[in-house]
Design a protein around this motif. Structure first.
Motif, short mmCIF file in Angstrom:
data_model
loop_
_atom_site.label_atom_id
_atom_site.label_comp_id
_atom_site.label_asym_id
_atom_site.label_seq_id
_atom_site.Cartn_x
_atom_site.Cartn_y
_atom_site.Cartn_z
N ALA A 1 -3.51 3.11 0.03
CA ALA A 1 -4.37 4.12 0.62
C ALA A 1 -5.56 4.40 -0.29
O ALA A 1 -6.69 4.56 0.17
N PHE A 2 -5.30 4.41 -1.59
CA PHE A 2 -6.37 4.69 -2.54
C PHE A 2 -7.41 3.57 -2.50
O PHE A 2 -8.61 3.82 -2.45
N VAL A 3 -6.92 2.36 -2.50
CA VAL A 3 -7.83 1.21 -2.54
C VAL A 3 -8.65 1.10 -1.25
O VAL A 3 -9.87 0.95 -1.29
N VAL A 4 -7.98 1.24 -0.12
CA VAL A 4 -8.67 1.00 1.14
C VAL A 4 -9.73 2.08 1.44
O VAL A 4 -10.80 1.77 1.94
N SER A 5 -9.46 3.33 1.10
CA SER A 5 -10.44 4.38 1.39
C SER A 5 -11.23 4.78 0.15
O SER A 5 -11.97 5.76 0.17
N GLY A 6 -11.08 4.05 -0.93
CA GLY A 6 -11.77 4.42 -2.16
C GLY A 6 -11.32 5.79 -2.67
O GLY A 6 -12.08 6.50 -3.31
N GLY A 7 -10.08 6.16 -2.37
CA GLY A 7 -9.53 7.41 -2.88
C GLY A 7 -9.88 8.63 -2.05
O GLY A 7 -9.55 9.75 -2.41
N ALA B 1 -7.55 4.14 11.93
CA ALA B 1 -7.61 3.77 10.51
C ALA B 1 -6.22 3.63 9.88
O ALA B 1 -5.96 2.69 9.13
N LEU B 2 -5.31 4.55 10.23
CA LEU B 2 -3.99 4.49 9.62
C LEU B 2 -3.26 3.20 10.01
O LEU B 2 -2.48 2.66 9.23
N TRP B 3 -3.57 2.72 11.21
CA TRP B 3 -2.92 1.48 11.64
C TRP B 3 -3.32 0.29 10.79
O TRP B 3 -2.51 -0.61 10.56
N THR B 4 -4.56 0.29 10.32
CA THR B 4 -4.94 -0.83 9.45
C THR B 4 -4.16 -0.75 8.15
O THR B 4 -3.80 -1.77 7.56
N LEU B 5 -3.89 0.48 7.71
CA LEU B 5 -3.11 0.66 6.49
C LEU B 5 -1.67 0.19 6.70
O LEU B 5 -1.07 -0.45 5.83
N ILE B 6 -1.12 0.52 7.87
CA ILE B 6 0.24 0.09 8.21
C ILE B 6 0.29 -1.43 8.28
O ILE B 6 1.24 -2.07 7.81
N LEU B 7 -0.77 -2.01 8.83
CA LEU B 7 -0.85 -3.46 8.92
C LEU B 7 -0.88 -4.09 7.52
O LEU B 7 -0.22 -5.10 7.27
N LEU B 8 -1.63 -3.46 6.65
CA LEU B 8 -1.71 -3.94 5.26
C LEU B 8 -0.32 -3.93 4.62
O LEU B 8 0.10 -4.88 3.98
N ALA B 9 0.41 -2.82 4.86
CA ALA B 9 1.75 -2.71 4.30
C ALA B 9 2.68 -3.76 4.88
O ALA B 9 3.49 -4.36 4.18
N ALA C 1 -20.97 4.58 9.75
CA ALA C 1 -21.78 5.06 8.63
C ALA C 1 -20.95 5.72 7.54
O ALA C 1 -21.32 5.70 6.36
N PHE C 2 -19.82 6.35 7.92
CA PHE C 2 -19.07 7.11 6.92
C PHE C 2 -18.00 6.29 6.20
O PHE C 2 -17.27 6.83 5.39
N VAL C 3 -17.89 5.02 6.52
CA VAL C 3 -16.96 4.17 5.77
C VAL C 3 -17.58 3.91 4.40
O VAL C 3 -18.74 3.48 4.31
N THR C 4 -16.82 4.20 3.36
CA THR C 4 -17.34 3.99 2.02
C THR C 4 -17.45 2.50 1.74
O THR C 4 -16.46 1.77 1.82
N VAL C 5 -18.65 2.06 1.46
CA VAL C 5 -18.86 0.63 1.24
C VAL C 5 -19.65 0.40 -0.04
O VAL C 5 -20.22 1.33 -0.60
N THR C 6 -19.69 -0.83 -0.48
CA THR C 6 -20.53 -1.18 -1.62
C THR C 6 -21.97 -1.35 -1.12
O THR C 6 -22.20 -1.48 0.08
N ALA C 7 -22.90 -1.35 -2.06
CA ALA C 7 -24.31 -1.51 -1.69
C ALA C 7 -24.51 -2.77 -0.86
O ALA C 7 -25.28 -2.79 0.09
N GLU C 8 -23.78 -3.81 -1.21
CA GLU C 8 -23.93 -5.10 -0.53
C GLU C 8 -23.57 -5.02 0.93
O GLU C 8 -24.10 -5.75 1.77
N GLU C 9 -22.60 -4.15 1.26
CA GLU C 9 -22.16 -4.04 2.65
C GLU C 9 -22.95 -2.99 3.40
O GLU C 9 -22.76 -2.81 4.60
N GLY C 10 -23.82 -2.27 2.69
CA GLY C 10 -24.54 -1.15 3.29
C GLY C 10 -25.42 -1.58 4.46
O GLY C 10 -25.79 -2.75 4.59
N GLN C 11 -25.75 -0.62 5.32
CA GLN C 11 -26.54 -0.91 6.50
C GLN C 11 -27.94 -1.41 6.14
O GLN C 11 -28.52 -2.24 6.84
#
Lengths: 436, 286, 318
Positions: free
Chosen positions: C250-256, C175-183, A259-269
């Motif tokens: 990091a900014f892109v993946v977590s939206g900052g 979560a950090l591992w996905t970032l490492i994977l991206l790198a 739930a806390f992953v920031t997503v777009t409306a399209e990906e929302g639950q």
């Protein structure tokens, strides 16, 4: 070999110099445009997406058609980049003449004297507010002065899919009477009958949901001066967590890891059809509805026990403000008035920024509104009758406090800390952050 | 089987193994990108729906491209691509040429203060852009360069530390004897640079060109700060404008324009790649 | 710290006039060649850098004017839990992703450094992930891959008959591992530099080794590797700097946001939040200078060590 390297450079140069003329042409039109003595030049800035850009540019063009001596330069970006750019422009004293503003940043700008008080323009009739009720304006006021005019009204809501309730054989909630307890029971019941889960309370910013509950007790999240928390009784905060934990325990609540992953409306639950409801600002309904399976409905958030007042409030979705450093504030004020009151302009804008605040514009638009916008218009009407006054704009430290609140909420829901620990953290660290 | 056929078989087998591995890993590498391209032909529902991992769109929706290209109706991607080419082209030309000059200075000439300046150059690499952004903006604003491409292009003519360091490393791989014999032949420093070193570090120049083109093409924060008017926007800036957290986002159009924005970068790579693959004709050495 | 030579050429005591003249000319030529950089440095870099150094001793909210507050920012940093958290995240990220990226880049470059049909296509395919960089499409894509119902789980479940539903990007532990994977996935740029370095090695070394009957391993150890050390050194330095100052991914993946629970809150991201979300440019600048010290230290160590393992064809300039 040597020759070949030079050839690459040569080809590159030729291609590039083909563009040179273009580069300098751009520079020249620039110089020429602001020269004319009678010409009135102003810069207009907002954040948005191409749809909003098109509408806003349309209004700017309309204004320029009506006033041929005016030249409006439009400057736009997405939300994220907008504040990076505006902050840099503040530092270099190069803000535009009129800028879109947000409630969250309002106070800081006012305290630094960056914005102009619009009251004189209202008094002289340049900005016509005769058809605007004070409840829509108070959000833009700081210490009695008007620093921003709302471009649309917004209110927080619970949005749900009525077909899910029908399938579970549950009556739809009644905005004015349903309680938090009802909410819990409905959520449990729906999960049992349909398997649809419930979202944790506003995951992007859990404070928004909590704020609504604490306001019902007559208190508020921040103290009036913004230097401390506005409540000392932690009953509501504890229940805020305990109820979510009860739902989580029963498998009803969407796991916090999801739930806390920031997503777009399209990906929302809600769009994915996994939950029966979500918590959104009313101007987000269009994007939420666009990706939902069934027509959605909006209700007020449920009431706590012994509620002293409604927790919901009307909030300006965004403002137009005129910076104190504006080079052409008079034209900016005239444009603002046009943007706000003109019928043709609002036909173009089509309430895309939220429900317009002048009653005549609102009525005119409501008649031609889309189904989604009708739901929003009705909801705003409902809130107008069932709301309490908006709290003062967020204090400077609110950004850091929101992070604390969100982090703590996740820690509690993930079971990393107990409710008591979480509550203590918010009370202690929260007060410390605000006192800074 | 004689040893010759054995050897040939072994080579073929190892070649087959190489290609199989390269293709499988290559597909994994490329899948996300292929997915992005396939999304540019899908509907929003397809992109985020149950079958979202599929690489094959239900039907080829080319209107995603026309809608995306149209942008806001007033300014279109025609403008953005043109702007990106101007900015990227000049910036890359400046970055690569200047960096090679500067690198030659650092690598081949012993002058007083060389180490000091070299250290300063590394300092500029390490300091996060976020904290120098505001003061830098003020300089360009005072120069009256805001809303022109100048703040994005002119600094590139001061060289890019990454490329300077890269080229220094490459130049130091070239024997000094070459310089010395050229000197005896009557070459001055600039002639040594332009006639001997410059052609010999071609792989580095090419690499720098490919990188510079991509970095400038992809740059977002520079154009965001310095270019306010939509008619000056670059492709990367316009792409970010599609997404707004408060309103609906036209994802298919984002993917469509995102796909198009990859093309110039790939083309530049393909044009210059062959100079990396070919490598050096080393007859001039020793 | 970073040095090209050990002895300073400026010591010209007791030299004859003609020697001094030559020295002067040498200095002049040096400064002429680095002039573009010097001009750019003085015009566009030095003032912002010094300004940010000044900010780090002030309380500055961007909207107002900076107010000197001594070393308060640095003192507050010691107390700031998120400061330590972001430092830990960054060290984790850098220490894992830098070696991974370099190893991948190095071996793939070696693998692709041959004259085989289709090699250019392979090179391009392996480079392409590096050019989708920080676009917002990447953020969406990464979520679609690593969400609870994402492609990665689907593949795992399909291949191994499991029922994995971990939200890789939502769990603080993963979560950090996905970032490492991206790198790691974007190793293409280091690969290109290695390829360019491989191409720079003169062919006659190999021809001579062939005559001596050296095998492939022998050739790698005595020719390829030593000649590649300047490029390895370059990539190592650059990846260290890039690893510690990582921001865009990091900014892109977590939206900052550094979500979940700050597990991807890398140092530069936190510093950005402090400056532009909390309006604490003073604190942010102080953080930036601490980062410069840290990165500078690591860079200096690698530079110092380089004399013992990096092999240059030309030991000394001129």
């Amino acid at each position: 070999m040597q020759k070949r390297s030079y050839r690459i450079v040569l080809i590159l140069s030729v291609v590039l110099f083909a563009f040179t003329s273009q580069l300098f042409a751009t520079g020249q039109t620039e110089a020429g445009s602001s020269d004319g003595p009678e010409e009135s030049y102003m810069r207009l800035a907002w954040w948005g997406n191409p749809v909003r850009d098109e509408k806003t540019i349309g209004v700017a063009n309309l204004y320029m058609d009506n006033n041929p001596n005016v030249k409006i330069e439009t400057e736009t970006t997405g939300w994220g980049g907008y504040w990076d750019r505006i902050n840099t422009q503040v530092a270099s004293a190069s803000l535009p003449d009129i800028m879109q503003h947000d409630y969250a940043y309002m106070l800081q700008f006012v305290q630094r004297n960056i914005l102009t008080d619009l009251t004189p323009y209202v008094d002289s009739g340049v900005i016509e507010l005769g058809k605007v009720s004070e409840t829509f304006l108070s959000g833009g006021r700081v210490d009695g002065k008007l620093y921003g005019i709302s471009l649309g009204t917004n209110a927080f809501s619970l949005v749900y899919d009525p077909t899910v309730l029908a399938a579970a054989g549950i009556a739809e909630p009644d905005s004015t009477s349903w309680t938090l307890k009802d909410f819990e029971e409905i959520s449990m019941e729906i999960y049992k009958k349909t398997g649809k889960q419930t979202m944790p309370f506003s995951t992007t910013d859990p404070k928004v949901f909590f704020d609504n509950l604490i306001r019902q007790t007559g208190a508020s999240t921040y103290a009036k001066d913004g230097k401390s928390l506005g409540f000392t009784d932690t009953t509501v905060l504890k229940e805020f967590y305990n109820m979510q934990l009860r739902l989580l325990e029963a498998g009803v609540l969407v796991a916090p890891e999801i739930a806390f992953v920031t997503v777009t409306a399209e990906e929302g639950q809600l769009a994915q059809g996994n939950v029966w409801c979500d918590y959104i600002w009313s101007n987000q309904l269009a994007s939420t509805q666009a990706v939902a399976e069934n027509p959605l409905k909006m209700v007020l958030l449920p009431q706590i026990e012994n509620a002293k007042r409604p927790g919901t409030f009307l909030k300006p979705s965004m403002f137009f403000s005129i910076p104190a450093s504006a080079e052409n504030p008079d034209e900016a004020a005239r444009f603002l008035n046009f943007f706000l009151n003109d019928g043709a302009a609002n036909d173009i804008l089509a309430a895309e920024r939220g429900v317009p605040i002048p009653s005549d514009v609102r009525e005119a638009l409501k008649a031609s509104a889309s189904d989604v916008n009708k739901v929003v218009f009705d909801y705003i009407g409902l809130v107008a009758d069932n709301s309490s006054a908006i709290d003062p704009p967020d204090p400077k430290a609110s950004g850091e406090f929101l992070k604390l609140f969100r982090d703590t909420t996740q820690e509690v829901l993930m079971g990393l800390i107990s409710v008591d620990q979480g509550v203590e953290k918010i009370m202690k660290d929260g007060n410390a952050i605000l006192a800074k | 089987m004689d040893s010759k056929t054995k050897k040939l078989l072994k080579r073929n087998l190892s070649s087959l193994g190489f290609h199989t591995a390269a293709v499988i890993i290559g597909f994994l590498m490329l899948y996300p990108v292929l997915w992005m391209i396939s999304n540019s032909f899908k509907t929003t529902q397809e992109i985020f729906g149950q079958n979202s991992f599929s690489l094959i769109p239900g039907e080829l929706l080319t209107e995603n491209y026309t809608r995306g290209w149209r942008y806001n109706g007033t300014t279109t991607f025609t403008t953005f691509f043109k702007n990106s080419f101007i900015y990227t082209g000049f910036a890359t030309l400046g970055a690569v040429l200047s960096s090679s000059l500067i690198a030659f200075g650092f690598a081949r000439i012993r002058f007083a203060g060389r180490n000091f300046w070299y250290t300063c150059m590394f300092l500029t690499l390490m300091i996060p852009f976020q904290v120098v952004m505001v003061p830098q903006f003020i300089i360009f604003y005072k120069l009256g360069w805001v809303n022109t491409f100048l703040p994005l292009i002119v600094p590139m003519f001061g060289g890019v530390p990454f490329f300077i360091f890269l080229m220094v490393q490459f130049i130091r791989q070239i024997p000094v004897d070459l310089d010395n014999s050229a000197k005896i032949d009557g070459c001055n420093k600039f002639m040594i640079y332009s006639r001997i070193i410059f052609p010999l570090i071609k792989p580095a120049l090419i690499t720098a060109t490919i990188f510079s083109f991509y970095w400038r093409w992809d740059d977002f924060i520079g154009p965001l700060l310095f270019l306010n008017k939509p008619k000056l926007f670059t492709v990367s800036l316009a792409l970010r404008m599609f997404a707004d957290p408060q309103t609906s986002t036209d994802w298919p159009a984002i993917f469509a324009m995102g796909t198009l924005s990859l093309i110039p970068v790939i083309v530049i790579f393909l044009i210059f790649q062959k100079y990396i693959v070919q490598g050096l004709v080393t007859t001039g050495l020793k | 710290m970073t040095s090209l030579t050990k002895d300073s050429p400026g010591k010209d005591l007791g030299k004859s006039l003609s020697e001094r003249k030559a020295l002067f000319r040498e200095n002049l030529a040096g400064y002429a060649f680095i002039a573009p950089w010097l001009i750019g440095f003085f015009a566009f870099s030095i003032i912002p850098i010094l300004t940010s150094l000044y900010y780090s001793f002030t309380s500055y909210d961007i909207l107002g004017s900076p107010v000197l507050n001594g070393v308060d920012n640095f003192k507050n940093m010691v107390q700031d839990k998120l400061f330590w958290k972001s430092l830990a995240v960054t060290f984790n990220y850098a220490f894992i992703s830098v070696p991974l990226r370099l190893l991948f880049a190095f071996f793939v470059a070696l693998m692709f450094n041959r004259d085989v049909k289709g090699i250019r296509l392979y090179q391009m395919v392996y480079y392409i992930p590096s050019i989708v960089g920080g676009s917002i499409a990447v953020a969406v894509m990464w979520r679609r891959l690593f969400m609870a119902d994402g492609a990665v789980n689907s593949v795992i479940n399909l291949l191994f008959g499991l029922d994995v539903s971990t939200s890789w990007i939502g769990k603080p532990e993963t979560a950090l591992w996905t970032l490492i994977l991206l790198a790691t996935w974007q190793f293409g740029s280091s690969m290109l530099i290695f390829l360019a370095g491989l191409k720079q090695i003169p062919h006659f070394y190999y021809e001579a080794a062939d005559i001596d009957g050296a095998n492939r391993f022998r050739k790698f150890v005595s020719i390829t590797f030593p000649h590649l050390t300047p490029v390895i050194f370059f990539n190592l330095i650059m990846q260290i700097i890039a690893g510690f100052t990582v921001f865009t991914q990091a900014f892109v993946v977590s939206g900052g946001s550094g979500d979940p629970l700050n597990s991807t809150l890398v140092y530069a991201l936190y510093l950005y939040q402090r400056a532009f979300k909390y309006y604490e440019m003073g604190y942010s600048s102080a953080m930036a200078w601490v980062l410069v010290l840290i990165v500078g230290l690591f860079t200096a160590i690698v530079f110092k060590s380089s004399s013992s393992w990096v092999y240059y064809e030309s030991k000394e300039g001129n």
